[in-house]
Design an enzyme around this catalytic site. Sequence first.
Site, PDB file in Angstrom:
ATOM      1  N   MET A 292       0.836  -1.207   0.000  1.00  0.00           N
ATOM      2  CA  MET A 292       0.000   0.000   0.000  1.00  0.00           C
ATOM      3  C   MET A 292       0.864   1.248   0.000  1.00  0.00           C
ATOM      4  SD  MET A 292      -2.894   1.459   0.022  1.00  0.00           S
ATOM      5  CE  MET A 292      -2.985   3.253   0.021  1.00  0.00           C
ATOM      6  N   GLU A 327       4.618   0.699  -5.821  1.00  0.00           N
ATOM      7  CA  GLU A 327       4.189   1.630  -4.772  1.00  0.00           C
ATOM      8  C   GLU A 327       4.947   2.949  -4.850  1.00  0.00           C
ATOM      9  OE1 GLU A 327       1.568   0.695  -3.544  1.00  0.00           O
ATOM     10  OE2 GLU A 327       1.709  -1.456  -3.928  1.00  0.00           O
TER      11      GLU A 327
HETATM   12 ZN   LIG Z   1      -1.280   0.224  -6.844  1.00  0.00          ZN
END
Ligand SMILES: [Zn+2]
Length: 871
Positions: A292, A327
Amino acid sequence: MKIRWYSFSLGASCCAFAAIFFLLLNFSHAARAQRLSANVIPSHYLLDFTPDLKAATFNGSEAIDVNIKEPTSAITLNAIELKFQTVEIDVHDGGAQKGSVSFDPEKQQATLTFAKTIPAGDATLKIHFTGILNNELRGFYLSKTDRRSYAVTQFESTDSRRAFPCFDEPAFKATYDISLTIDAGDTAISNSAIASDTPGPGAGKHTLVFGTAPKMSTYLVAFVVGDFQCTSGEQDGVALRVCATPDKVALTPFALDVAKFALHYYDHYFGIHYPLRKLDFIGIPDFEAGAMENFGAITFREPDLLLDPKTAPFRSERNATLAIVHEMAHQWFGDLVTMQWWDNVWLNEGFATWMENKCVAAMHPKWDIPQFVAVDLQRTLNTDAQPTTRAIRARADTPEEIDQMFDTIAYDKGGAVLLMIENYLGEETFRKGVHAYLAAHEYGNATAEDFWNAQTKVSHKPVNKIMESLVAEPGAPILEFGPLVAGQVPVAQSRFFLSPGITPNPRQRWTLPVCFKAGTKKQDCQVLTPSSPSLAVPTAKVFFANAGGMGYYRSAYAPAQYAALVAEMETRLTPEERISLTGDEWAQVRADKAAVGDYLNLVAALSSDPSSDVLSNAVDNVSVIKDDVASTKEERDALAAWIRRTFAPVYARLGNASPREHNVREYLFGILASGGKDANLRAEARGIADQYLADPASVDPTLGQTAVGIAAKNGDSALFDALEKTYETSSDPEVQDFALHELVTFTNPDLLKRAFEYSVSPKVRNQDSAMQFNLALRIPESRDQAWQFIKTHWGQVQAEFTTAMGSYVVAGSGNFCSVEAREDVKNFFAAHPVPATESALRHALEHIDGCIEFRRSQEPNLKKWLAAQGQ
Ligand SMILES: [Zn+2]
């Protein structure tokens, strides 16, 4: 965010065409619109948290600076699972007053009501609240190891509201001052670096105050608490750290090297320096997604960050590298400039998917990333050739609908469309368009139209028309080419379906850049409009319609053209183009326009191909033929014998001189031992497997893990015990992940039963349980027993799901291939519904129908071809 896909192959014994995690929008119109009003605009959050890890609770307080457009006595924001202690509003040109709160749990909203009307202008909302550190892997949650607990966050898409009352929509960007009061022995990491660290309040505590975090959306806020330890570095003036639980800190240097390369690469590519002073990468023991992109503090599932390249197989190293740079790309594309609303999350994820490949291709030219991308594109085109696919552009209003936007279409089709556009415009023109888009919207929000209008302006080409067409139309086109006559190739376009039973709507057409190869030039490009009847093509012996294999379309040729292409594919076509050609032929077989025997002849013609990606793309489908088309043991044995006859001589000739040769050798080892059932290689595999498990450093890791996968097929309890022990005792998450997965690949029924019981036991994390069943359902030998276990232990299996993981089991059930199994799956999930998986179930049932239809249409062809082989 990076969704966790399967990173590992089982020696090509399964899964090549299996139903993978594929979520589709649930078009449920019952859900109520949940958008906040635009009357109250937040600009800054002051947030203080005191988590209690033992009690799994937290206290919080916040002050939100807001601007009120029209006088009002009520303010609605998002909150769920939170209890409000006090609410107050402080009007900057007037006094303060207390408010009361009412909740709408269905909308996940809280409305604060005040006795006196609040005038338009600036004010500060002050709220004290408490919450729980949940076990659901979202919001502010608890992650556990054998030693202790950690408090960590995961907010995308709509879970910031579980940690603090907020205006939880991407367009409400604000700045943040965050502080955390935590145990004296612990540390914390957040979006910005620690600005101060003071003892108290209270004994045994200290308070960390973080520097002001830049203007960003709520879903990008992050904070993690525990005894994380980090390895530090620096690149272009940015402080980089890779952090892990203390037992895994030795595995952090790998990611630091990746991050250094990528930071410098992106600084140059985007033409905008990384916007923060620091960037942290944190491995989290329990994590639902793959990773994330929280601004400045990226969180990961451990195997996607922490590994030792000396002991990890190539595919794991590649996956982790891709996850890290994915990311990092979001720090600019997603964090600095964010989509206005979730309907455009495809641009975020499609861009990061395209960019991760570009960055890793530059980092590791020898990894042949363009070939890997071309193989992926074949999978995406096939997924998009099913009637339950969706258009890239789709509505998403409720949290459930928003979460379901993170699917193959958003990531892989989005990425494929951008790859095609870049190839058409040229790298530098496309890069300038990306820069113009980011520079125009820094610290703000934008739409997909903003992106393609920037590209259109920079390139002076019709990017807007092309992208609009690809975003609005569901499915993938097929271009059918006639013979080249007098400089023109006639072309007809229509929507391609794998199922021969579906007639496409003749009105559905695209505007597409078609980049083709004719003669010696790398490519020529022309824009095909919905009404174009032909392409102007220079006269040449060979015409190939998808130069570089980068176009988002299928191609079909007149018979003589196709024969000329196949005859010259090893000399005239690049590996990416051979992957594209083979994928197109496979699609023709699926659509019953070509016979399965023609495909097998094409595979034989490719048997000496020097690229392992070309080989795997072609040969993995042979396993599909063996598992799905062949219905008798005789047919399957005959195919296994054909695999041995075709590939054993190639395997025997190969050395290990170059990495490329090495990859081909390892792939063929897997194919021959597994699909070809070669008894000698199977015995060899068991020896390598035992050696690898006893001392992983003593065997090439890719070969070692492939060998374990083969050995598990006929594996005994000694091998099972060794894998279980590896999973429980290793401190290397990559090795643990591998060992756990292999448990469900045994074929011995007693050992499989043990594997399933283990999967629902407390020894296996909730993040992994549903994936174990998904994997078992994809393996022909494990499938029936897995399904029986799921049905008879449904309570236990379901208890292991988090919100998003149920779809892995539903999707896995789509791997059956009979009418009886279809009814069974349908009836079972009708009686035992899994929330938010209606579309995943539709897709699974359609996948079974597709398999039944495929067998019906192609089994007679297979019999004919096998007979002609003298089998
Ligand atoms: Zn992504």
